[in-house]
Enzyme design. Structure first.
Site, mmCIF file in Angstrom:
data_model
loop_
_atom_site.group_PDB
_atom_site.id
_atom_site.type_symbol
_atom_site.label_atom_id
_atom_site.label_comp_id
_atom_site.label_asym_id
_atom_site.label_seq_id
_atom_site.Cartn_x
_atom_site.Cartn_y
_atom_site.Cartn_z
ATOM 1 N N HIS A 215 0.823 -1.206 0.000
ATOM 2 C CA HIS A 215 0.000 0.000 0.000
ATOM 3 C C HIS A 215 0.857 1.256 0.000
ATOM 4 O O HIS A 215 0.423 2.328 -0.399
ATOM 5 C CB HIS A 215 -0.899 0.038 1.234
ATOM 6 C CG HIS A 215 -1.707 -1.195 1.413
ATOM 7 N ND1 HIS A 215 -2.679 -1.584 0.524
ATOM 8 C CD2 HIS A 215 -1.679 -2.165 2.364
ATOM 9 C CE1 HIS A 215 -3.226 -2.722 0.934
ATOM 10 N NE2 HIS A 215 -2.629 -3.089 2.042
ATOM 11 N N HIS B 46 5.662 6.809 6.338
ATOM 12 C CA HIS B 46 5.347 6.270 5.013
ATOM 13 C C HIS B 46 4.814 7.415 4.169
ATOM 14 O O HIS B 46 4.634 8.534 4.679
ATOM 15 C CB HIS B 46 4.315 5.146 5.134
ATOM 16 C CG HIS B 46 3.021 5.622 5.718
ATOM 17 N ND1 HIS B 46 2.748 5.548 7.053
ATOM 18 C CD2 HIS B 46 1.952 6.248 5.144
ATOM 19 C CE1 HIS B 46 1.560 6.080 7.286
ATOM 20 N NE2 HIS B 46 1.064 6.523 6.138
ATOM 21 N N HIS C 74 2.212 8.833 0.721
ATOM 22 C CA HIS C 74 1.103 8.681 -0.225
ATOM 23 C C HIS C 74 1.440 9.583 -1.408
ATOM 24 O O HIS C 74 1.951 10.687 -1.213
ATOM 25 C CB HIS C 74 -0.209 9.139 0.414
ATOM 26 C CG HIS C 74 -0.544 8.406 1.689
ATOM 27 N ND1 HIS C 74 -1.349 7.300 1.730
ATOM 28 C CD2 HIS C 74 -0.142 8.630 2.977
ATOM 29 C CE1 HIS C 74 -1.455 6.870 2.978
ATOM 30 N NE2 HIS C 74 -0.727 7.667 3.757
ATOM 31 N N HIS D 10 3.587 10.758 6.247
ATOM 32 C CA HIS D 10 2.989 10.601 7.573
ATOM 33 C C HIS D 10 3.997 9.986 8.522
ATOM 34 O O HIS D 10 4.459 8.869 8.287
ATOM 35 C CB HIS D 10 1.754 9.699 7.495
ATOM 36 C CG HIS D 10 0.616 10.320 6.737
ATOM 37 N ND1 HIS D 10 -0.356 9.591 6.104
ATOM 38 C CD2 HIS D 10 0.320 11.632 6.526
ATOM 39 C CE1 HIS D 10 -1.226 10.432 5.547
ATOM 40 N NE2 HIS D 10 -0.838 11.676 5.781
ATOM 41 N N THR E 59 -5.888 6.712 7.638
ATOM 42 C CA THR E 59 -6.464 6.921 6.305
ATOM 43 C C THR E 59 -6.509 5.622 5.516
ATOM 44 O O THR E 59 -6.876 5.627 4.352
ATOM 45 C CB THR E 59 -5.659 7.973 5.519
ATOM 46 O OG1 THR E 59 -4.341 7.457 5.265
ATOM 47 C CG2 THR E 59 -5.558 9.277 6.291
ATOM 48 N N THR E 60 -6.116 4.532 6.157
ATOM 49 C CA THR E 60 -6.197 3.213 5.523
ATOM 50 C C THR E 60 -6.955 2.289 6.478
ATOM 51 O O THR E 60 -7.026 2.562 7.681
ATOM 52 C CB THR E 60 -4.795 2.627 5.308
ATOM 53 O OG1 THR E 60 -4.096 2.576 6.556
ATOM 54 C CG2 THR E 60 -3.992 3.467 4.323
HETATM 55 ZN ZN ZN Z 1 -0.611 7.548 5.772
#
Ligand code: ZN
Ligand code: NAG
Length: 501
Positions: free
Chosen positions: A87, A112, A114, A138, A219-220
């Site tokens: 992801h 991580h 996005h 993040h 957010t996941t």
């Molecule tokens: Zn994130």
């Protein structure tokens, strides 16, 4: 037939699989974000992230201290694990790294990113006035004062604190290069490599004192609403080449998969704000917003708890009127406020009225100058009570108001920005609670509330709102009962409930 294979054992196995391994989820297609809630119910719940950080949500809060981070400057001797989890690309962080400027110590766990795609360099999760950045980092921390590790903290309302960094394409960024140069070592899902430590602070913007703050979620999946969000106002840049490395190097599939799927556009759409506000640590600049006078955060929670289970006689003397719809505050002794504050509130309010002309019709004429300040704060509880009401309608158990309040309202009072948001508890709601407590004190309190309401109605007969629809009722026109709006009474969806003695 196919469904005959779907035995209880198969169902059990499927459930176990979801619990133990996590159900498959993606950003597009049949397992995309609109389907997450089927396996991860929180994803369909409230207080979700990311959000669009809109000017009209912002409230300046002078209590927001600059973010301070400790031990972020890692030595190259410290090995970090860089991994592809299918992801995102993620780097583990040592537990000596932490945030020291929040009420609890929040210990770092990982960071991580996005990002968008090579054809569309727009992949941040948070947007600012609908503007999406190229990418977003993040840095995830957990509350190590209260929880022993990340897994214990992840589903607690005060469990996590995430620092969000908006990333634009521009200047080359040497700090990001410290891990991007190893990215080809983790092209496929579940691959990991060890990388030397570097200065994680250098990944953050120079200014850590300017940020947006709100309560939100992962957010996941599983989307737990457990995150105290800090999104820095100032972005950082990476070069076009660095962005393309991120956007094209990785796959969300395993190395052995015959059909490799590129890992990009791994961002979630902005979520509903659910009556939340976004606190800001800075005042100047575009979209100037009004000053928020922050109230003691525990007052409201204490009053409601007392209402449910505490001493009602005490409650009648002190705090309860603070929860009544604006207008009844005239009942309690005049509170002083210095002129300067009053002026800035007036300014803030006229700005709000410009943004939402239909919203503040009542407060405009029936102005509240007590400690609990701005009448626009009614929004917070309005949305909570609306949710309670909808829940009651769904379950056809309208007599279980108190339980619904306990379930729906009290847990959310733990959320930090909710505590800062001052608002009314609708009078009918209070009276419903009181009816669950058949004591003399409850009757007494009920009587004095009735008087309060009478006075309020008398006062408000002089008021003629020019737009008789509140924002809250326009939120869900299909479910809100369309009754004639009672003046001075801002909760139309509670009107069908009988409260006339
Ligand atoms: Zn994130
Ligand atoms: C986290 O802490 C709990 C409670 O101490 C423990 O049971 C659990 O095994 C820990 N989990 C991890 C991943 O360390």
């Amino acid at each position: 037939m196919h469904f005959l294979n779907f035995t209880p054992i198969a169902v059990l196995q499927l459930t176990l699989f979801s619990v133990l391994h996590g159900a498959k989820w993606t950003y597009t297609g049949p397992d995309g974000e609109h389907h997450w809630y089927k396996h991860y119910p929180y994803c369909g719940g409230t207080f979700q992230s990311p959000i669009d950080i809109k000017s009209e949500l912002l409230r300046f809060d002078s209590n927001l201290r600059p973010i301070e981070v400790q031990n972020y400057n890692l030595s190259p001797n410290e090995q970090l694990t860089l991994g592809n989890n299918g992801h995102s690309v993620q780097i583990s962080l040592p537990s000596k790294m932490h945030i020291s400027s929040l009420p609890h110590r929040y210990t770092a766990a990982q960071f991580h990113l996005h990002w968008g795609s090579s054809s569309r360099p727009a992949g941040s999760e948070h947007t600012v006035n609908s503007e999406q950045y190229a990418a977003e980092m993040h840095v995830v921390h957990y509350n190590s004062d209260k929880y022993p590790n990340m897994s214990m903290a992840v589903d607690k309302s005060d469990g996590l604190a995430v620092l969000g960094v908006l990333i634009e394409v521009g200047e080359f960024n040497p700090a990001f290069e410290q891990f991007l140069k190893f990215i080809n070592g983790v092209k496929y899902r579940d691959q990991r490599v060890q990388v030397p430590g570097f200065n994680i602070r250098a990944l953050l913007p120079a200014r850590l004192d300017e940020y947006y703050r709100y309560d939100g979620s992962l957010t996941t999946p599983p989307c737990y609403p457990s995150v105290l969000w800090t999104v820095f106002r100032n972005d950082v840049t990476i070069s076009r080449k660095q962005f393309l490395a991120l956007a094209t190097a990785l796959y969300s599939t395993h190395a052995q998969d015959s059909a490799p799927v590129p890992l990009n556009a791994n961002y979630r759409q902005p979520q509903l704000t659910d009556g939340r506000v976004v606190l800001v640590s800075f005042k100047e600049g575009r979209g100037l917003h009004g000053t928020l006078t922050v109230t003691p955060p525990h007052t409201r929670k204490r009053i409601i708890q007392q209402l449910l289970v505490g001493d009602l006689a005490d409650l009648a003397d002190e705090g309860l009127y603070q929860l009544l719809p604006s207008g009844s505050e005239k009942l309690h002794a005049g509170k002083k406020k210095d002129l300067k504050n009053q002026q800035s509130e007036t300014l803030a309010k006229s700005k709000q009225q410009m943004l939402n002309p239909s919203l503040w019709t009542k407060s405009q004429t029936n102005r509240y100058v007590g400690k609990f300040g701005l009448a626009d704060d009614t929004l917070c509880y309005v949305s909570l009570e609306q949710r309670v009401f909808l829940r009651l309608r769904q379950s056809h158990t309208e007599n279980q108001m108190v339980q619904a309040l306990r379930d729906a309202v009290l847990p959310e009072l733990n959320l930090k920005s909710y505590l800062d948001c001052k608002s009314d508890l609708a009078l009918p709601t209070i009276r419903h609670i009181l009816r669950g407590r058949p004591t003399d004190e409850a009757l007494e309190l009920d009587r004095s509330l009735t008087q309060a309401l009478m006075k309020q109605r008398k006062t408000s007969t002089a008021i003629k709102p020019n737009v008789p629809v509140t924002k809250s009722s326009s939120l869900s026109p299909a479910t809100v009962p369309r009754k004639p709006q009672s003046l001075g009474y801002p909760h139309p969806w509670l009107l069908p409930m009988e409260w006339e003695d």
